[in-house]
Design a protein around this motif. Structure first.
Motif, PDB file in Angstrom:
ATOM      1  N   THR A 214      -6.119   1.959 -10.266  1.00  0.00           N
ATOM      2  CA  THR A 214      -5.161   0.892 -10.563  1.00  0.00           C
ATOM      3  C   THR A 214      -5.531  -0.442  -9.911  1.00  0.00           C
ATOM      4  OG1 THR A 214      -3.740   1.366  -8.650  1.00  0.00           O
ATOM      5  CG2 THR A 214      -3.347   2.638 -10.666  1.00  0.00           C
ATOM      6  N   GLY A 215      -6.363  -0.407  -8.853  1.00  0.00           N
ATOM      7  CA  GLY A 215      -6.714  -1.632  -8.144  1.00  0.00           C
ATOM      8  C   GLY A 215      -5.687  -2.057  -7.119  1.00  0.00           C
ATOM      9  N   GLU A 216      -4.578  -1.313  -6.983  1.00  0.00           N
ATOM     10  CA  GLU A 216      -3.575  -1.633  -5.963  1.00  0.00           C
ATOM     11  C   GLU A 216      -4.214  -1.540  -4.574  1.00  0.00           C
ATOM     12  OE1 GLU A 216       0.579   0.181  -7.241  1.00  0.00           O
ATOM     13  OE2 GLU A 216      -1.054   1.594  -7.654  1.00  0.00           O
ATOM     14  N   PHE A 217      -3.741  -2.365  -3.648  1.00  0.00           N
ATOM     15  CA  PHE A 217      -4.302  -2.307  -2.296  1.00  0.00           C
ATOM     16  C   PHE A 217      -3.193  -2.390  -1.259  1.00  0.00           C
ATOM     17  CE2 PHE A 217      -4.132  -6.795  -3.352  1.00  0.00           C
ATOM     18  CZ  PHE A 217      -3.757  -7.419  -2.171  1.00  0.00           C
ATOM     19  N   TYR A 218      -3.487  -1.863  -0.103  1.00  0.00           N
ATOM     20  CA  TYR A 218      -2.524  -1.792   0.988  1.00  0.00           C
ATOM     21  C   TYR A 218      -3.288  -1.537   2.286  1.00  0.00           C
ATOM     22  CZ  TYR A 218      -3.256   2.750  -1.157  1.00  0.00           C
ATOM     23  OH  TYR A 218      -3.840   3.835  -1.769  1.00  0.00           O
ATOM     24  N   SER A 219      -2.603  -1.709   3.388  1.00  0.00           N
ATOM     25  CA  SER A 219      -3.228  -1.474   4.689  1.00  0.00           C
ATOM     26  C   SER A 219      -3.581   0.000   4.838  1.00  0.00           C
ATOM     27  CB  SER A 219      -2.261  -1.892   5.809  1.00  0.00           C
ATOM     28  OG  SER A 219      -2.832  -1.655   7.077  1.00  0.00           O
ATOM     29  N   GLY A 220      -4.726   0.281   5.417  1.00  0.00           N
ATOM     30  CA  GLY A 220      -5.146   1.668   5.561  1.00  0.00           C
ATOM     31  C   GLY A 220      -6.086   1.855   6.729  1.00  0.00           C
ATOM     32  N   LYS A 221      -6.984   2.822   6.597  1.00  0.00           N
ATOM     33  CA  LYS A 221      -7.943   3.080   7.666  1.00  0.00           C
ATOM     34  C   LYS A 221      -9.213   3.678   7.079  1.00  0.00           C
ATOM     35  CE  LYS A 221      -6.211   7.693   8.903  1.00  0.00           C
ATOM     36  NZ  LYS A 221      -5.695   8.527  10.018  1.00  0.00           N
ATOM     37  N   VAL A 222     -10.291   3.513   7.796  1.00  0.00           N
ATOM     38  CA  VAL A 222     -11.560   4.128   7.401  1.00  0.00           C
ATOM     39  C   VAL A 222     -11.742   5.411   8.198  1.00  0.00           C
ATOM     40  CG1 VAL A 222     -12.672   2.002   6.637  1.00  0.00           C
ATOM     41  CG2 VAL A 222     -12.799   2.663   9.051  1.00  0.00           C
ATOM     42  N   LEU A 223     -12.442   6.360   7.625  1.00  0.00           N
ATOM     43  CA  LEU A 223     -12.647   7.655   8.271  1.00  0.00           C
ATOM     44  C   LEU A 223     -14.056   7.796   8.844  1.00  0.00           C
ATOM     45  CD1 LEU A 223     -10.817   9.808   5.573  1.00  0.00           C
ATOM     46  CD2 LEU A 223      -9.899   8.955   7.740  1.00  0.00           C
ATOM     47  N   ARG A 224     -15.032   7.108   8.216  1.00  0.00           N
ATOM     48  CA  ARG A 224     -16.424   7.013   8.666  1.00  0.00           C
ATOM     49  C   ARG A 224     -17.212   8.311   8.513  1.00  0.00           C
ATOM     50  NH1 ARG A 224     -17.058   2.097  10.815  1.00  0.00           N
ATOM     51  NH2 ARG A 224     -15.217   1.055  11.693  1.00  0.00           N
TER      52      ARG A 224
END
Length: 270
Positions: A214-224
């Motif tokens: 959908t292209g929606e975005f929000y604050s998140g985190k990377v797992l690496r």
């Protein structure tokens, strides 16, 4: 198990992330100190597959119960009534009491979406109309640098929850049908692109997650790093023993488990 398909390419998502990079540090509280686009770089990017459960449960309760009906007689001239060749008295409130039976039918449906990692319920119904493909093992999504977020919530948890919500004690003298059915129990994986941004002059880092479809975005985190699987596929969908032994509060209803036999991909030729 289903994986949502048709996601945008990494390059398309990176371009979208680049165009939205100031949003990683934006917001009302930063109106006077918003970063300049040239001061922000993407320092890490990864593709994740996040799991969620979709479950639908239906119930059907059909029963009879004996009851007493009251009929108001408003005409003061009436002193007695005869119903079905039986004489009935009129009480002081001008009511006639009748004994009978009620035939009752209660049906309902409940649908839930549960994040399979965090256990949070949220509305993810928008994904049901999107294209998917079936997978037999989560390893199929683990190619390259993809990170599959492990499933912490098993199917048995959802089934117990739905049974507890749908099963209930019934005020009945005769039960004709008492059925609670799990109509749908699907585990979805949705593609997410996570980008970590660095605001160089401030030495700040933030992450935005972009929905790959959908292209929606929000604050998140990377797992690496890749994450270890918590349950095998058989364990994820095993519900028989755990649910049959569960206590359904307030309902003395035997639980019958009719579960389709599942075989892992590697045993398909055995």
């Amino acid at each position: 198990m289903l994986v949502l398909t048709g996601e945008k390419s990494f390059e398309e998502m990176k371009e979208l992330a680049w165009n939205k990079k100031t949003a990683a540090f934006g917001g009302i509280k930063n109106l006077l100190s918003r970063p300049k686009p040239d001061d922000i770089n993407i320092i890490h990017a990864e593709k994740q597959y996040k799991p969620f459960w979709h479950a639908v449960c239906s119930s059907n309760f059909e029963y009879k119960r004996n009851t007493e009906f009251s009929v108001k007689i408003s005409d003061l001239a009436v002193q007695k009534v005869i119903i079905c060749n039986e004489e009935r008295d009129i009480d002081k409130e001008r009511n006639v009491k009748l004994h009978g039976s009620e035939h009752c039918l209660e049906s309902s449906t409940k649908e839930i979406f549960v994040d399979a990692y965090t256990e949070n319920e949220e509305d993810l119904s928008r994904y049901l109309s999107m294209e998917t493909r079936e997978i037999s093992q989560t390893e199929e999504l683990n190619a390259g640098d993809n990170i599959v977020v492990p499933v912490k919530i098993k199917a048995s948890y959802l089934v117990r929850k739905l049974l507890s919500d749908m099963m209930k004690p019934i005020d009945a003298d005769e039960v004709l049908d008492e059925t609670v059915r799990i109509e749908t129990l699907d585990l979805y994986f949705r593609p997410i692109y996570a980008f970590e941004f660095s605001w160089l002059p401030k030495n700040k880092q933030n992450v935005l997650e972009f929905d790959g479809i959908t292209g929606e975005f929000y604050s998140g985190k990377v797992l690496r790093e890749k994450m270890a699987e918590i349950f095998t596929e058989e364990t994820l969908f095993e519900i028989g023993g755990e649910v049959a032994g569960a206590v359904i509060p307030g309902a003395n209803i035997p639980v019958k488990i009719l579960q389709e036999s599942r075989r892992r991909k590697g045993n398909s030729n055995s």
